[in-house]
Structures are given as C-alpha cells and as structure tokens.
Motif scaffolding. Sequence first.
Motif, short mmCIF file in Angstrom:
data_model
loop_
_atom_site.label_atom_id
_atom_site.label_comp_id
_atom_site.label_asym_id
_atom_site.label_seq_id
_atom_site.Cartn_x
_atom_site.Cartn_y
_atom_site.Cartn_z
N SER A 153 36.48 57.41 44.00
CA SER A 153 35.33 56.59 43.62
C SER A 153 34.04 57.39 43.48
O SER A 153 32.99 56.81 43.18
N GLU B 183 37.33 48.35 50.21
CA GLU B 183 36.73 47.40 49.25
C GLU B 183 35.39 47.91 48.74
O GLU B 183 35.10 47.85 47.54
N ARG B 184 34.57 48.43 49.64
CA ARG B 184 33.26 48.95 49.24
C ARG B 184 33.40 50.18 48.35
O ARG B 184 32.70 50.32 47.35
N ALA C 81 35.93 50.91 46.42
CA ALA C 81 36.46 50.47 45.11
C ALA C 81 35.33 49.91 44.25
O ALA C 81 35.27 50.17 43.04
N ALA C 82 34.41 49.16 44.88
CA ALA C 82 33.28 48.60 44.14
C ALA C 82 32.38 49.71 43.61
O ALA C 82 31.85 49.64 42.49
N GLY D 213 33.37 52.76 42.82
CA GLY D 213 34.08 53.36 41.70
C GLY D 213 33.98 52.53 40.43
O GLY D 213 33.80 53.06 39.34
N LYS D 214 34.07 51.20 40.59
CA LYS D 214 33.96 50.31 39.42
C LYS D 214 32.59 50.39 38.80
O LYS D 214 32.43 50.43 37.57
N ALA D 215 31.56 50.41 39.64
CA ALA D 215 30.19 50.45 39.14
C ALA D 215 29.90 51.76 38.41
O ALA D 215 29.09 51.80 37.48
N ALA E 297 32.16 53.48 36.73
CA ALA E 297 33.07 53.66 35.57
C ALA E 297 32.37 53.31 34.25
O ALA E 297 31.47 52.51 34.20
#
Length: 217
Positions: A67, A207-208, A210-211, A213-215, A217
């Motif tokens: 991430s 969970e944090r 992963a969030a 990493g998503k932000a 991307a």
Amino acid sequence: MSSELSTDLAANYAQGQFAGRLPWGRRAALIVIDFCIAYLEPGSPLYAAAEPARDATARLLGAARASGVPVLHTEVRYQPGGLDGGVFYRKVPALRCFEAGSRLAAPPPELAPLPGETIVTKQYASAFFGTSLASTLTALGVDTVVLTGVSTSGCVRATAVDACQHGFLPFVCRDAVGDRHPAPHEANLFDLQAKYAEVVSEAFVLERFAAIGKAAA
C-alpha cells in the motif's frame, strides 16, 4: 487497594476519565520493534513464544509495502561489553544477546528489512530515545505510527509512550506484539489503551492499509 476499587477494573478506569480515543491520522507508518531470533528461539534468555506475533507482523509488513505505507525497523545493538548500554544493560543480563555479532540479534527472514527501509539502532527501550526516529517520521510527514514487535511490556510500551509524548498517534497492534508471559502482556496493553495509545486488531490495521493503497492507486 480497596475491594471497591478493584471490583471492576474497566469500570474504574472509565469512571476516572480514561476512556478517550485517538483518531487515525493523515499519514501512517509501520514500525517493527526489535523482532529478532532472540525472542523466537527456545533456549534464548529472551524467548517469548512470539511466533503468532511474528506471523501477524509479517502480514502487516506485506500489506504496508503493497500500500506504500512507510516501514521502519528498530534493532538493539551494543558494543562488546555493553558499555553503551549503561544502566539498562547492567540491569538486564539478557541484553547480552544484542552485542555486536550475536546471531540472536538478527531478524527472522520473514521480517528482514528490504533495501531502502529505515533501520533505527538503539540501546534503550524506547525507539525514540537517543535516535533520529522522531526526525525521520516528521520528514516523512507521518503523524500516525502502527507499532508491532517485542516485548509488549518493554520496548513496545516505551516506544508507544514516547510516540505519544512526541506528538505522534500510536496504534499498537495487539495481534502483532508479544511478551514472555500473558500477565505483563495484557496489563500493559490495558494501560496503553487507557492512557497513551489505541490498541487495535490486525484486521483494523489491514483495513486502514488497504484504504491507503486504494487512495494512492
């Protein structure tokens, strides 16, 4: 201590206004504290049966790296004879495991730092004491630190308290820290949650991350 005070520990602390919560901040880093063979090898004076914490830390390391979360590692190193360890070295004979060249001081392969990851070398319990950790975190723009490692009652606790005192938001991952006995482990997690840090699960941290990493991307 009166029986009235000791009847319900959680209720007593809540009544005493120790029920505050810290928010997750803007930028997080993962700090792996002192995880080495000494805590994982039966027969070592520091053996802590920390294999479950090692495995959880390995999963958090993978998630942080995937991430883009900064990863920092701490290690304890002493010169032969431990003169640079001062009173701490004199008080705890087991710290001889960390003299330069000791095989027990090396990290297990699954937690070994990757090239480019910061390694903070220390001689005392807190990863902040006498090191550049606070400046490094500040330079990275970090305000939130996720703490894993060993031992809960020693270097993890000291680092969490100093993180709070340096203005960083400390999140101690319960599943990824270990100690030599459940009593000091649980007592220190309880006290950290009450006064200095947030004690959270591996799932919470994953969970944090992963969030994050998503932000990104």
